[in-house]
Design an enzyme around this catalytic site. Structure first.
Site, PDB file in Angstrom:
ATOM      1  N   GLU A 158      61.753  49.998   5.882  1.00  0.00           N
ATOM      2  CA  GLU A 158      61.895  48.036   5.839  1.00  0.00           C
ATOM      3  C   GLU A 158      63.299  47.412   5.387  1.00  0.00           C
ATOM      4  OE1 GLU A 158      58.327  46.691   7.509  1.00  0.00           O
ATOM      5  OE2 GLU A 158      58.157  48.261   9.747  1.00  0.00           O
ATOM      6  N   GLU A 215      61.824  58.972  10.272  1.00  0.00           N
ATOM      7  CA  GLU A 215      61.948  60.464  11.474  1.00  0.00           C
ATOM      8  C   GLU A 215      63.973  60.632  10.826  1.00  0.00           C
ATOM      9  OE1 GLU A 215      60.718  57.944  13.329  1.00  0.00           O
ATOM     10  OE2 GLU A 215      58.841  59.485  14.314  1.00  0.00           O
ATOM     11  N   CYS A 255      60.587  57.047  18.129  1.00  0.00           N
ATOM     12  CA  CYS A 255      61.667  55.976  19.007  1.00  0.00           C
ATOM     13  C   CYS A 255      62.499  56.685  19.703  1.00  0.00           C
ATOM     14  CB  CYS A 255      61.340  54.750  17.655  1.00  0.00           C
ATOM     15  SG  CYS A 255      63.176  55.086  17.153  1.00  0.00           S
ATOM     16  N   CYS A 311      65.911  57.536  17.278  1.00  0.00           N
ATOM     17  CA  CYS A 311      65.134  58.058  16.478  1.00  0.00           C
ATOM     18  C   CYS A 311      65.199  60.235  17.685  1.00  0.00           C
ATOM     19  CB  CYS A 311      64.040  58.883  16.125  1.00  0.00           C
ATOM     20  SG  CYS A 311      63.633  57.242  14.450  1.00  0.00           S
TER      21      CYS A 311
END
Ligand code: THU
Length: 147
Positions: free
Chosen positions: A59, A70, A101, A104
């Site tokens: 992050e 990923e 997500c 990804c």
């Protein structure tokens, strides 16, 4: 370990490889840098040559600069020279296994349209999908040939 989703159409690696993938994804999760969400994710990407590359979410104080586990694994694997993958193991601390997500999924389909996607939790729950069922009708390199 409970398997909750149906088996992927793609033959998944043998049980020994799956065990290694689980361990590698869980240990990658421990290296996640997720001070903002507190949601740590690990990924272990199995290349067609049998090698495994890990990734974790990283992050950033500028939130959109965050990279998922990923995609972090894909970036590391492609940087090592791998461009063909058979399976990705995702690990989280959520109650239920989480699928990748949308961003990804798109990044994975570039290199592995027939990828087996397996998700595990710290608590031992597991779900399996194929990337094709998670991202049907994908825009892929082949789509570019239809100009
Ligand atoms: N995250 C992943 O690493 N992979 C996914 O597929 C879903 C989301 C991360 C991004 C962010 O650091 C945190 O999980 C919460 O969204």
């Amino acid at each position: 370990m409970a398997v909750e989703a149906r088996e992927p159409v793609v033959p998944v690696a043998d049980e020994r490889t799956l065990t290694v993938l689980r361990e590698r994804a869980l240990s990658a999760m421990d290296r996640a840098y997720a001070p903002y969400s507190g949601f740590r994710v690990g990924a272990a990407l199995l290349a067609s040559d049998g090698s495994i590359t890990e990734g974790c979410n990283i992050e950033n104080a500028s939130f959109p600069a965050t990279i998922c586990a990923e995609r972090s694994a894909v970036a590391a694997a492609v940087s090592r020279g791998n461009r063909s993958f058979d399976a990705v193991m995702i690990a989280t601390e959520a109650e239920e296994p989480t699928p990748p997500c949308g961003v990804c999924r798109q990044v994975l389909v570039e290199f592995a349209p027939r990828l087996a996607v397996i998700s595990v939790t710290r608590g031992g729950r597991e779900a399996r999908w194929t990337l094709d069922e998670l991202l049907p009708q994908a825009f892929t390199p082949d789509s570019m040939d239809r100009r």
